[in-house]
Scaffold this motif. Structure first.
Motif, PDB file in Angstrom:
ATOM      1  N   TYR A 108      46.773  39.629  36.911  1.00  0.00           N
ATOM      2  CA  TYR A 108      47.166  40.829  37.660  1.00  0.00           C
ATOM      3  C   TYR A 108      47.386  40.505  39.130  1.00  0.00           C
ATOM      4  O   TYR A 108      48.311  41.013  39.766  1.00  0.00           O
ATOM      5  CB  TYR A 108      46.100  41.912  37.512  1.00  0.00           C
ATOM      6  CG  TYR A 108      45.945  42.431  36.103  1.00  0.00           C
ATOM      7  CD1 TYR A 108      47.052  42.815  35.352  1.00  0.00           C
ATOM      8  CD2 TYR A 108      44.700  42.530  35.518  1.00  0.00           C
ATOM      9  CE1 TYR A 108      46.906  43.288  34.054  1.00  0.00           C
ATOM     10  CE2 TYR A 108      44.535  42.996  34.219  1.00  0.00           C
ATOM     11  CZ  TYR A 108      45.661  43.374  33.497  1.00  0.00           C
ATOM     12  OH  TYR A 108      45.511  43.839  32.213  1.00  0.00           O
ATOM     13  N   VAL A 109      46.524  39.661  39.659  1.00  0.00           N
ATOM     14  CA  VAL A 109      46.664  39.263  41.060  1.00  0.00           C
ATOM     15  C   VAL A 109      47.944  38.454  41.246  1.00  0.00           C
ATOM     16  O   VAL A 109      48.692  38.655  42.217  1.00  0.00           O
ATOM     17  CB  VAL A 109      45.431  38.462  41.512  1.00  0.00           C
ATOM     18  CG1 VAL A 109      45.607  37.968  42.952  1.00  0.00           C
ATOM     19  CG2 VAL A 109      44.165  39.306  41.391  1.00  0.00           C
ATOM     20  N   GLU A 110      48.211  37.532  40.312  1.00  0.00           N
ATOM     21  CA  GLU A 110      49.411  36.717  40.405  1.00  0.00           C
ATOM     22  C   GLU A 110      50.669  37.566  40.269  1.00  0.00           C
ATOM     23  O   GLU A 110      51.674  37.333  40.950  1.00  0.00           O
ATOM     24  CB  GLU A 110      49.391  35.634  39.330  1.00  0.00           C
ATOM     25  CG  GLU A 110      48.331  34.566  39.541  1.00  0.00           C
ATOM     26  CD  GLU A 110      48.508  33.822  40.858  1.00  0.00           C
ATOM     27  OE1 GLU A 110      49.670  33.607  41.270  1.00  0.00           O
ATOM     28  OE2 GLU A 110      47.493  33.463  41.474  1.00  0.00           O
ATOM     29  N   GLY A 114      53.512  37.995  42.988  1.00  0.00           N
ATOM     30  CA  GLY A 114      54.908  37.735  42.655  1.00  0.00           C
ATOM     31  C   GLY A 114      55.823  38.894  43.013  1.00  0.00           C
ATOM     32  O   GLY A 114      57.023  38.692  43.238  1.00  0.00           O
ATOM     33  N   CYS A 115      55.262  40.093  43.081  1.00  0.00           N
ATOM     34  CA  CYS A 115      56.049  41.268  43.483  1.00  0.00           C
ATOM     35  C   CYS A 115      56.186  41.377  44.998  1.00  0.00           C
ATOM     36  O   CYS A 115      56.809  42.321  45.497  1.00  0.00           O
ATOM     37  CB  CYS A 115      55.406  42.541  42.932  1.00  0.00           C
ATOM     38  SG  CYS A 115      55.493  42.691  41.138  1.00  0.00           S
ATOM     39  N   GLY A 116      55.589  40.434  45.709  1.00  0.00           N
ATOM     40  CA  GLY A 116      55.725  40.426  47.167  1.00  0.00           C
ATOM     41  C   GLY A 116      54.654  41.202  47.908  1.00  0.00           C
ATOM     42  O   GLY A 116      54.799  41.475  49.103  1.00  0.00           O
ATOM     43  N   MET A 117      53.578  41.572  47.224  1.00  0.00           N
ATOM     44  CA  MET A 117      52.504  42.300  47.898  1.00  0.00           C
ATOM     45  C   MET A 117      51.765  41.393  48.869  1.00  0.00           C
ATOM     46  O   MET A 117      51.583  40.200  48.614  1.00  0.00           O
ATOM     47  CB  MET A 117      51.505  42.857  46.869  1.00  0.00           C
ATOM     48  CG  MET A 117      51.998  44.037  46.062  1.00  0.00           C
ATOM     49  SD  MET A 117      50.654  44.741  45.055  1.00  0.00           S
ATOM     50  CE  MET A 117      51.511  46.122  44.284  1.00  0.00           C
ATOM     51  N   TRP A 124      43.946  46.491  47.934  1.00  0.00           N
ATOM     52  CA  TRP A 124      43.879  47.953  47.918  1.00  0.00           C
ATOM     53  C   TRP A 124      44.472  48.561  46.640  1.00  0.00           C
ATOM     54  O   TRP A 124      43.934  49.544  46.118  1.00  0.00           O
ATOM     55  CB  TRP A 124      44.593  48.507  49.148  1.00  0.00           C
ATOM     56  CG  TRP A 124      44.432  49.989  49.323  1.00  0.00           C
ATOM     57  CD1 TRP A 124      45.367  50.957  49.108  1.00  0.00           C
ATOM     58  CD2 TRP A 124      43.253  50.656  49.763  1.00  0.00           C
ATOM     59  NE1 TRP A 124      44.856  52.186  49.382  1.00  0.00           N
ATOM     60  CE2 TRP A 124      43.548  52.031  49.785  1.00  0.00           C
ATOM     61  CE3 TRP A 124      41.972  50.231  50.134  1.00  0.00           C
ATOM     62  CZ2 TRP A 124      42.609  52.994  50.168  1.00  0.00           C
ATOM     63  CZ3 TRP A 124      41.041  51.187  50.503  1.00  0.00           C
ATOM     64  CH2 TRP A 124      41.364  52.545  50.520  1.00  0.00           C
ATOM     65  N   LYS A 125      45.553  47.970  46.152  1.00  0.00           N
ATOM     66  CA  LYS A 125      46.268  48.572  45.027  1.00  0.00           C
ATOM     67  C   LYS A 125      45.967  47.935  43.678  1.00  0.00           C
ATOM     68  O   LYS A 125      46.297  48.512  42.634  1.00  0.00           O
ATOM     69  CB  LYS A 125      47.775  48.516  45.290  1.00  0.00           C
ATOM     70  CG  LYS A 125      48.214  49.341  46.496  1.00  0.00           C
ATOM     71  CD  LYS A 125      49.728  49.322  46.648  1.00  0.00           C
ATOM     72  CE  LYS A 125      50.180  50.194  47.823  1.00  0.00           C
ATOM     73  NZ  LYS A 125      51.664  50.215  47.968  1.00  0.00           N
ATOM     74  N   VAL A 126      45.373  46.745  43.684  1.00  0.00           N
ATOM     75  CA  VAL A 126      45.120  46.054  42.412  1.00  0.00           C
ATOM     76  C   VAL A 126      43.628  45.780  42.210  1.00  0.00           C
ATOM     77  O   VAL A 126      43.021  46.252  41.243  1.00  0.00           O
ATOM     78  CB  VAL A 126      45.911  44.728  42.332  1.00  0.00           C
ATOM     79  CG1 VAL A 126      45.601  43.999  41.030  1.00  0.00           C
ATOM     80  CG2 VAL A 126      47.408  44.998  42.461  1.00  0.00           C
ATOM     81  N   GLU A 127      43.032  45.028  43.141  1.00  0.00           N
ATOM     82  CA  GLU A 127      41.661  44.566  42.919  1.00  0.00           C
ATOM     83  C   GLU A 127      40.632  45.695  42.973  1.00  0.00           C
ATOM     84  O   GLU A 127      39.777  45.818  42.084  1.00  0.00           O
ATOM     85  CB  GLU A 127      41.320  43.474  43.936  1.00  0.00           C
ATOM     86  CG  GLU A 127      42.098  42.187  43.718  1.00  0.00           C
ATOM     87  CD  GLU A 127      41.796  41.145  44.768  1.00  0.00           C
ATOM     88  OE1 GLU A 127      41.440  40.015  44.390  1.00  0.00           O
ATOM     89  OE2 GLU A 127      41.908  41.456  45.972  1.00  0.00           O
ATOM     90  N   LEU A 128      40.695  46.521  44.022  1.00  0.00           N
ATOM     91  CA  LEU A 128      39.712  47.595  44.129  1.00  0.00           C
ATOM     92  C   LEU A 128      39.828  48.624  42.999  1.00  0.00           C
ATOM     93  O   LEU A 128      38.798  49.041  42.446  1.00  0.00           O
ATOM     94  CB  LEU A 128      39.818  48.274  45.499  1.00  0.00           C
ATOM     95  CG  LEU A 128      39.297  47.455  46.684  1.00  0.00           C
ATOM     96  CD1 LEU A 128      39.457  48.226  47.986  1.00  0.00           C
ATOM     97  CD2 LEU A 128      37.838  47.074  46.479  1.00  0.00           C
ATOM     98  N   PRO A 129      41.048  49.048  42.627  1.00  0.00           N
ATOM     99  CA  PRO A 129      41.124  49.974  41.477  1.00  0.00           C
ATOM    100  C   PRO A 129      40.561  49.371  40.195  1.00  0.00           C
ATOM    101  O   PRO A 129      39.867  50.055  39.435  1.00  0.00           O
ATOM    102  CB  PRO A 129      42.627  50.247  41.356  1.00  0.00           C
ATOM    103  CG  PRO A 129      43.152  50.062  42.730  1.00  0.00           C
ATOM    104  CD  PRO A 129      42.356  48.927  43.300  1.00  0.00           C
ATOM    105  N   LEU A 130      40.849  48.087  39.939  1.00  0.00           N
ATOM    106  CA  LEU A 130      40.352  47.464  38.721  1.00  0.00           C
ATOM    107  C   LEU A 130      38.842  47.217  38.782  1.00  0.00           C
ATOM    108  O   LEU A 130      38.174  47.161  37.739  1.00  0.00           O
ATOM    109  CB  LEU A 130      41.079  46.145  38.472  1.00  0.00           C
ATOM    110  CG  LEU A 130      42.558  46.270  38.084  1.00  0.00           C
ATOM    111  CD1 LEU A 130      43.216  44.905  37.996  1.00  0.00           C
ATOM    112  CD2 LEU A 130      42.696  47.011  36.756  1.00  0.00           C
ATOM    113  N   ALA A 131      38.323  47.082  39.999  1.00  0.00           N
ATOM    114  CA  ALA A 131      36.876  46.866  40.160  1.00  0.00           C
ATOM    115  C   ALA A 131      36.123  48.177  40.368  1.00  0.00           C
ATOM    116  O   ALA A 131      34.899  48.159  40.544  1.00  0.00           O
ATOM    117  CB  ALA A 131      36.618  45.949  41.356  1.00  0.00           C
TER     118      ALA A 131
END
Length: 213
Positions: A108-110, A114-117, A124-131
Motif C-alpha cells: 500500500y505504501v509503495e 507510485g501515485c506521486g504522494m 496521512w492518507k494511507v498509514e494512519l487510516p490503516l493503523a
C-alpha cells in the motif's frame, strides 16, 4: 437510597466532575504526545528498538510513587495529577501507534508512492487510516487505565472518586468504597463505549470489520 443521596449526592457529583476532568485532560495530552512519538519512532525503527524499552520503564513505576514525586516537585496542585496521569497515558497510545504503522502492508505504501504522494500524504492518507484500529485500541486502553489511576489524586488531597474509596478503606465503610468504585467503573465503561462509537463513526465503511448483512 434517598438518605444516602441526600448525604453524599453533592459530594459524589463533585467527585465525578473532578475525576472526569483529570481523565479527559490527561488522556488528551497523552494521546497527542503518544501519537506523535509513535509516528516519529516508526520512521526510525533502529532507534525505536532502544527507545521503546526505555520508555516502557515509566510504566513499571508505581503510580503512587510517581504521583508522590510530582507532589514534592510541584506541590498540591491539579497540575501534579495531570502530569502524572498524562505520563502513564502516553505509552499505550505510543506503542499502538508505532505498531499499527509498522504493520501497514508495504504494497500500500509503495502504491501510494507510485501515485506521486509525498511522505506526509502517505502518512496521512494511507498509514494512519490503516493503523487507526490499533491507535483507537491504544486510546481506549489509555483511557480505561487513566480512570483507575486517577483515584490516586485523593492521596494528595486533590479530590476525585478516590476520596470515597480511601475514606471507606480507612474507616472500614463499604458504602463509601462502593460510592467511589462503582462510578469509576461506570465512567470507564462509558468512555470506552464513547471511543468505540467515535471509531465506528470515523472509520470508512470499507475498512470496518463488521460485516453488514
Amino acid at each position: 437510597m434517598s438518605a444516602l443521596w441526600s448525604t453524599y449526592g453533592d459530594m459524589l457529583l463533585a467527585a465525578i466532575r473532578t475525576h472526569l476532568y483529570y481523565v479527559v485532560i490527561s488522556v488528551a495530552i497523552g494521546f497527542v504526545i503518544g501519537a506523535l512519538l509513535g509516528i516519529l519512532l516508526s520512521r526510525v525503527p533502529q532507534i525505536s528498538k532502544i527507545v521503546m524499552p526505555i520508555l516502557s520503564v515509566f510504566q513499571t513505576i508505581p503510580g503512587l510513587a510517581f504521583i508522590g514525586i510530582m507532589y514534592m516537585w510541584i506541590g498540591m496542585r491539579p497540575l501534579t495529577v495531570i502530569i502524572a496521569l498524562a505520563t502513564y497515558a502516553i505509552f499505550p497510545v505510543l506503542k499502538n501507534t508505532y505498531t499499527g504503522i509498522l504493520e501497514v502492508p508495504d504494497q500500500y505504501v509503495e502504491a501510494a508512492r507510485g501515485c506521486g504522494m509525498t511522505r506526509f500524504q502517505i502518512l496521512w492518507k494511507v498509514e494512519l487510516p490503516l493503523a487507526s484500529a490499533s491507535i483507537y485500541a491504544g486510546l481506549r486502553m489509555s483511557t480505561i487505565y487513566t480512570v483507575s489511576w486517577a483515584v490516586l489524586a485523593a492521596m494528595i488531597g486533590l479530590g476525585g472518586l478516590g476520596d470515597f474509596i480511601y475514606q471507606g478503606t480507612t474507616s472500614n465503610n463499604n458504602t463509601l468504597i462502593l460510592l467511589g468504585a462503582i462510578p469509576a467503573a461506570i465512567l470507564a465503561l462509558l468512555l470506552g463505549a464513547l471511543i468505540d462509537w467515535f471509531q465506528r463513526r470515523h472509520t470508512p465503511r470499507g475498512m470496518r470489520k463488521e460485516v453488514r448483512r
